[in-house]
Design an enzyme around this catalytic site. Structure first.
Site, PDB file in Angstrom:
ATOM      1  N   ARG A   1       0.566  -1.065  -0.118  1.00  0.00           N
ATOM      2  CA  ARG A   1      -0.250   0.328  -0.207  1.00  0.00           C
ATOM      3  C   ARG A   1       0.762   1.204   0.153  1.00  0.00           C
ATOM      4  NH1 ARG A   1      -5.097  -1.142   0.241  1.00  0.00           N
ATOM      5  NH2 ARG A   1      -6.510  -2.748   1.650  1.00  0.00           N
TER       6      ARG A   1
ATOM      7  N   ARG B   1      -3.112   7.082   0.813  1.00  0.00           N
ATOM      8  CA  ARG B   1      -3.470   7.951   1.520  1.00  0.00           C
ATOM      9  C   ARG B   1      -2.558   8.350   2.612  1.00  0.00           C
ATOM     10  NH1 ARG B   1      -7.532   9.740   0.549  1.00  0.00           N
ATOM     11  NH2 ARG B   1      -8.902   8.520  -0.862  1.00  0.00           N
TER      12      ARG B   1
ATOM     13  N   ARG C   1      -6.706  12.069  -6.200  1.00  0.00           N
ATOM     14  CA  ARG C   1      -7.715  10.414  -5.466  1.00  0.00           C
ATOM     15  C   ARG C   1      -8.919  10.246  -5.907  1.00  0.00           C
ATOM     16  NH1 ARG C   1     -10.475   6.788  -5.812  1.00  0.00           N
ATOM     17  NH2 ARG C   1     -10.150   4.961  -4.741  1.00  0.00           N
TER      18      ARG C   1
ATOM     19  N   ASP D   1      -6.650  -3.853  -6.550  1.00  0.00           N
ATOM     20  CA  ASP D   1      -7.270  -4.645  -5.695  1.00  0.00           C
ATOM     21  C   ASP D   1      -7.707  -5.442  -6.436  1.00  0.00           C
ATOM     22  OD1 ASP D   1      -9.053  -3.371  -3.021  1.00  0.00           O
ATOM     23  OD2 ASP D   1     -10.402  -5.430  -3.889  1.00  0.00           O
TER      24      ASP D   1
ATOM     25  N   TYR E   1     -14.150 -12.856   1.161  1.00  0.00           N
ATOM     26  CA  TYR E   1     -15.073 -11.720   0.554  1.00  0.00           C
ATOM     27  C   TYR E   1     -16.568 -12.572  -0.113  1.00  0.00           C
ATOM     28  CZ  TYR E   1     -11.471  -8.731   2.185  1.00  0.00           C
ATOM     29  OH  TYR E   1     -10.409  -8.046   2.375  1.00  0.00           O
TER      30      TYR E   1
END
Lengths: 340, 340
Positions: free
Chosen positions: A26, A30, A39, A75, A150
């Site tokens: 990552r 952010r 973004r 992702d 998921y």
């Protein structure tokens, strides 16, 4: 871009690199003001369809931190989303599935991935990045267990209860599901490699929720299938999960080149558990919120435990959004300053 | 009630009990229709102030399942709430702290617990239960690290980033905080014991997020302080955490009698790591959502790995609300049917 000799790739091949390579899971994200500036606040799935944006976001941490590898901004749910399973990735939440996987009828909802047709924007962005970057680009995909969790839970989970119930209640359905997901991840990785990625990482982020017994029975076979399907390629393959202390030896029995380890197991001990394979890790990302002298000590310890040969320095899990990017820059400088 | 000989207490003392004892963490809870019928939907903190309700809720699983011990219906945050720290426990979320712990100034917000004054309803409920129950009553408290994580993060956390940052950035403040929490938990446990609890469990639920190094430096000293403070009492002391495979030997070095283990480490291996101490666990609660024959096989395996001597059968974590209580009844029957 071809890399004849490269610290990151050399370490992946369990050699002694000219310096210990470092990248961060990552690293594009952010924590970076330049990321936040471009973004927006929507789902990552909107961003992913814009190759120019993906190229910029992927390249930002390479410029900022001086890391030894870029990791493609994407992702693990992208192939499922792109083939129409009905997935969204909600900011601050994670992947959410509209209609969770419940029975054999849902198998038909998992289509084969044709990367050129389903994710042309991914290919375009990878090609653009490979032309632009002077460091290896890492592609990635989700491991079948983590993807399945998921689909079955419908989103992030604390205990993976429905997933475990299904695997135990209907092992045959579980195998069909995870093998389909394996084929999808393999197709995605193959496309990423063919279009220029120099290495790939398979994220089995939540495998650590399983006992070793259940891991070997229910997660390992489909993960093995992913790596087998790309074994004709020559790029290094990294295999990562969180909380995998009990699983490291099992994970290392699969034909990946590098095992990613979180902070719970010191790297010298991890190296024993993976039978001497190359390792990646394992600074606790939370440590990066502490003052620099604390971080520096921990970096030194990780380097000492990593031992130089076949060690890719990384965090034990992804960069936290609240980490000061200057700290990560200093981590990179410190890792690079130490010769294995 | 005095128990001259009792399977649960005998197993806690690492003896061979007449049958393997069994209870379930969170056995009093949403899985039971009789609980849902009387509990309502408000915060557990409203229920806890009603001794008659607590007595009934605590006794329900004993009647329903035939378990070998009752566990007092409460929450690890109750002492902090009762002494005015500003805690709520939101249904479906967990503990939420209005003003998280940030600096030394916040130490003054943690008052000493005077159980008779601050939690008279707890004492009343324990006394009522001891008079009513024919099985041992287990009291409990939170371990300092886990309590501190809620105070610092302000609620449940994925990565305990602020907590870890504080412990590394200001070890002295961290020690003052965790020692205050240790004294509070010790005071709570002492009161529970003095009023009739036959055993106690300390929940360090989230200790597994720490490396062994950080556990020994930042969590162990305050946990040791809790157990030291009640070492003059004679009741068995259980010490539990989740994902503690790397920590079991460290946890066992503290003077508790029983180490609770989740499903990630088989009990025979766990027994080695805790140097032969008594163990509690470790059926994966998610398994209880699978068909009975799957559950039965797993129960048998846990019993075999537990080995009879000094084994208290339990889940590896709490009962999930979606578990069919009839499955748990059958688990208890099956555990009891097997003589160690």
């Amino acid at each position: 871009m071809e890399f004849r000799t490269n610290a990151f790739l050399d370490a992946c091949r369990n050699e002694v690199p000219e310096h210990t390579p470092v990248w961060f899971m990552r690293q594009a994200g952010r924590a970076l003001p330049e990321y936040r500036a471009i973004r927006g606040t929507g789902s990552i799935l909107e961003a992913i369809a814009q190759p120019e944006l993906v190229i910029e976001i992927t390249a930002q941490p390479v410029r900022r931190y001086g890391v030894d590898a870029a990791v493609f901004y994407s992702d693990i749910m992208v192939p499922l989303w792109a083939t129409g399973f009905g997935v969204d990735i909600k900011p601050g939440v994670g992947p959410v599935v509209e209609q969770p996987f419940r029975s054999a009828d849902d198998l038909d909802r998992i289509r084969d991935l044709d990367a050129a047709v389903d994710t042309p924007f991914v290919i375009e962005a990878i090609k653009g990045l490979v032309a632009e970057l002077d460091v290896p680009l890492i592609g990635f995909a989700g491991a079948p267990f983590t993807l399945a969790s998921y689909l079955i839970e419908g989103g992030p989970s604390k205990n993976y209860a429905q997933t475990k119930a299904l695997m135990h209640a209907d092992p045959e359905l579980w195998q069909r599901l995870t093998f389909k997901l394996a084929d999808m991840s393999a197709a995605s990785l193959r496309s990423q490699i063919e279009n220029g990625c120099s290495a790939v990482q398979l994220f089995d982020s939540w495998a650590g929720s399983l006992s070793k017994r259940d891991y070997e029975r229910f997660a390992l076979p489909a993960t093995q299938r992913v790596f087998d399907a790309i074994s004709d390629t020559t790029v290094p393959r990294i295999h990562f999960g969180v909380g995998t202390g009990e699983l490291l030896t099992s994970m290392a029995s699969i034909n990946a080149d590098v095992i990613g380890v979180d902070w719970r197991v010191p790297l010298d001990e991890a190296r024993r558990r993976v039978n001497g394979k190359a390792i990646q890790g394992n600074l606790d990302p939370a440590i990066c919120l502490a003052p620099w002298d604390v971080v520096a000590n921990e970096v030194d310890r990780v380097l000492a435990e990593g031992g130089g040969r076949g060690h890719i320095f990384n965090l034990g899990h992804g960069v936290l959004p609240e980490i000061d990017p200057d700290i990560l820059t200093r981590v990179v400088e410190r890792v690079h300053a130490r010769t294995p």
